[in-house]
Design a protein around this motif. Sequence first.
Motif, PDB file in Angstrom:
ATOM      1  N   HIS A   4      10.271  -0.589   7.348  1.00 29.83           N
ATOM      2  CA  HIS A   4       9.724  -0.980   8.645  1.00 29.83           C
ATOM      3  C   HIS A   4      10.881  -1.237   9.599  1.00 29.83           C
ATOM      4  CE1 HIS A   4       7.086  -2.658  11.668  1.00 29.83           C
ATOM      5  NE2 HIS A   4       7.841  -3.744  11.717  1.00 29.83           N
ATOM      6  N   VAL A   5      10.828  -0.643  10.790  1.00 28.70           N
ATOM      7  CA  VAL A   5      11.873  -0.806  11.797  1.00 28.70           C
ATOM      8  C   VAL A   5      11.250  -1.400  13.059  1.00 28.70           C
ATOM      9  CG1 VAL A   5      13.568   0.357  13.254  1.00 28.70           C
ATOM     10  CG2 VAL A   5      13.247   1.095  10.882  1.00 28.70           C
ATOM     11  N   HIS A   6      11.914  -2.403  13.616  1.00 34.83           N
ATOM     12  CA  HIS A   6      11.441  -3.045  14.849  1.00 34.83           C
ATOM     13  C   HIS A   6      12.623  -3.222  15.784  1.00 34.83           C
ATOM     14  CE1 HIS A   6       8.980  -5.728  17.374  1.00 34.83           C
ATOM     15  NE2 HIS A   6      10.093  -6.432  17.539  1.00 34.83           N
ATOM     16  N   VAL A   7      12.430  -2.944  17.079  1.00 36.82           N
ATOM     17  CA  VAL A   7      13.475  -3.122  18.089  1.00 36.82           C
ATOM     18  C   VAL A   7      12.946  -4.055  19.172  1.00 36.82           C
ATOM     19  CG1 VAL A   7      14.990  -2.028  19.776  1.00 36.82           C
ATOM     20  CG2 VAL A   7      14.433  -0.839  17.630  1.00 36.82           C
ATOM     21  N   ALA A  34      19.754  -4.989  22.773  1.00 39.97           N
ATOM     22  CA  ALA A  34      18.709  -4.519  21.872  1.00 39.97           C
ATOM     23  C   ALA A  34      18.991  -5.068  20.478  1.00 39.97           C
ATOM     24  CB  ALA A  34      18.678  -2.994  21.842  1.00 39.97           C
ATOM     25  N   VAL A  35      18.019  -5.751  19.919  1.00 42.37           N
ATOM     26  CA  VAL A  35      18.133  -6.272  18.562  1.00 42.37           C
ATOM     27  C   VAL A  35      17.214  -5.448  17.674  1.00 42.37           C
ATOM     28  CG1 VAL A  35      17.836  -8.265  17.048  1.00 42.37           C
ATOM     29  CG2 VAL A  35      18.638  -8.592  19.399  1.00 42.37           C
ATOM     30  N   SER A  36      17.794  -4.792  16.683  1.00 38.16           N
ATOM     31  CA  SER A  36      17.002  -3.952  15.790  1.00 38.16           C
ATOM     32  C   SER A  36      16.940  -4.569  14.402  1.00 38.16           C
ATOM     33  CB  SER A  36      17.573  -2.540  15.711  1.00 38.16           C
ATOM     34  OG  SER A  36      18.881  -2.553  15.174  1.00 38.16           O
ATOM     35  N   LEU A  37      15.766  -4.465  13.800  1.00 35.15           N
ATOM     36  CA  LEU A  37      15.529  -4.958  12.447  1.00 35.15           C
ATOM     37  C   LEU A  37      15.103  -3.789  11.582  1.00 35.15           C
ATOM     38  CD1 LEU A  37      14.983  -7.175  10.270  1.00 35.15           C
ATOM     39  CD2 LEU A  37      12.694  -7.392  11.265  1.00 35.15           C
ATOM     40  N   ASP A  38      15.769  -3.606  10.446  1.00 40.50           N
ATOM     41  CA  ASP A  38      15.458  -2.543   9.491  1.00 40.50           C
ATOM     42  C   ASP A  38      15.145  -3.209   8.155  1.00 40.50           C
ATOM     43  OD1 ASP A  38      15.363  -0.384   7.775  1.00 40.50           O
ATOM     44  OD2 ASP A  38      17.166   0.588   8.564  1.00 40.50           O
ATOM     45  N   ALA A  44       4.898  -9.074  10.236  1.00 43.04           N
ATOM     46  CA  ALA A  44       4.748 -10.491  10.543  1.00 43.04           C
ATOM     47  C   ALA A  44       6.107 -11.174  10.633  1.00 43.04           C
ATOM     48  CB  ALA A  44       3.882 -11.170   9.483  1.00 43.04           C
ATOM     49  N   ALA A  45       7.017 -10.822   9.730  1.00 44.27           N
ATOM     50  CA  ALA A  45       8.351 -11.405   9.759  1.00 44.27           C
ATOM     51  C   ALA A  45       9.111 -10.962  11.006  1.00 44.27           C
ATOM     52  CB  ALA A  45       9.120 -11.007   8.503  1.00 44.27           C
ATOM     53  N   ALA A  46       8.951  -9.700  11.403  1.00 44.08           N
ATOM     54  CA  ALA A  46       9.604  -9.194  12.615  1.00 44.08           C
ATOM     55  C   ALA A  46       9.114  -9.945  13.850  1.00 44.08           C
ATOM     56  CB  ALA A  46       9.352  -7.696  12.761  1.00 44.08           C
ATOM     57  N   ALA A  47       7.817 -10.233  13.905  1.00 41.79           N
ATOM     58  CA  ALA A  47       7.266 -10.989  15.030  1.00 41.79           C
ATOM     59  C   ALA A  47       7.838 -12.405  15.066  1.00 41.79           C
ATOM     60  CB  ALA A  47       5.745 -11.032  14.934  1.00 41.79           C
TER      61      ALA A  47
END
Length: 249
Positions: free
Chosen positions: A5-8, A15-19, A30-33
């Motif tokens: 799951h990738v979220h920017v 820009a903060v990206s989560l992979d 849910a964790a990305a939110a």
Amino acid sequence: MPPRHVHVEQVMGTAVSLDVRGADVPVARAAAAQLAAWLHDVDRRFSTYRDDSEIRRIDRGELALGEASEDVRWVLDRCDRLRRETGGAFDDRAGGRLDPSALVKGWAVERGGDLLVAAGLTDFMINAGGDVIVRGGALPEQVWRVGIQHPRDRTTIAAAVSVTDQAVATSGTYERGAHLIDPRTGEPPSGVLSVTVIGPDLGLADAYSTAAFVLGPDGPAWTLRLEGYEAMTILADDRVLRTPGFPQG
């Protein structure tokens, strides 16, 4: 292949990206939110561009330090200790007004990583404008491979490191221009193109890379004395100096 799951998120001026690797997608979302909400809260309180932030209000004398939030008090106290630790090379008033940004972004992302771990994630990367924390591996790989941008060419990397459960922070002029000021002279530092610091905590890695960059040609010798952190410095003449434990490949 393991789920991914990738979220920017656009926050804190970058820009903060989560992979996320290996977690069920609903859990990762849910964790990305949760991470995004935390970073926006940090931005609301610490931003030097928002007139209503605690930092701006403290700087204008409208908010007493003792009345600020616990996080703000902790960060400003840590900045004070870092100023003493670095002999003034790190200073949250280097530009003439209160600005703890050189610590805040790394500290906030490190704390955000703790939130993700508490949410059950084990393998992920957070990249905040080139400052990175990794946990676990880039499944199915057991480690993460992090590229360090070349200071003269935005289309290539100067080096790549394979790491797990580490933070990687880089200071230089290529992300935001000549924004770093040597508080001892009031001028931008010279002699160095970039400094990358790797270690267990992104807040400290970020602050140490800033201090080493400000120290200019004296920075590489200073980074040799850091406990638990390794550094790579690219000098203005393109020489690359690494501390003995700086990871390779």
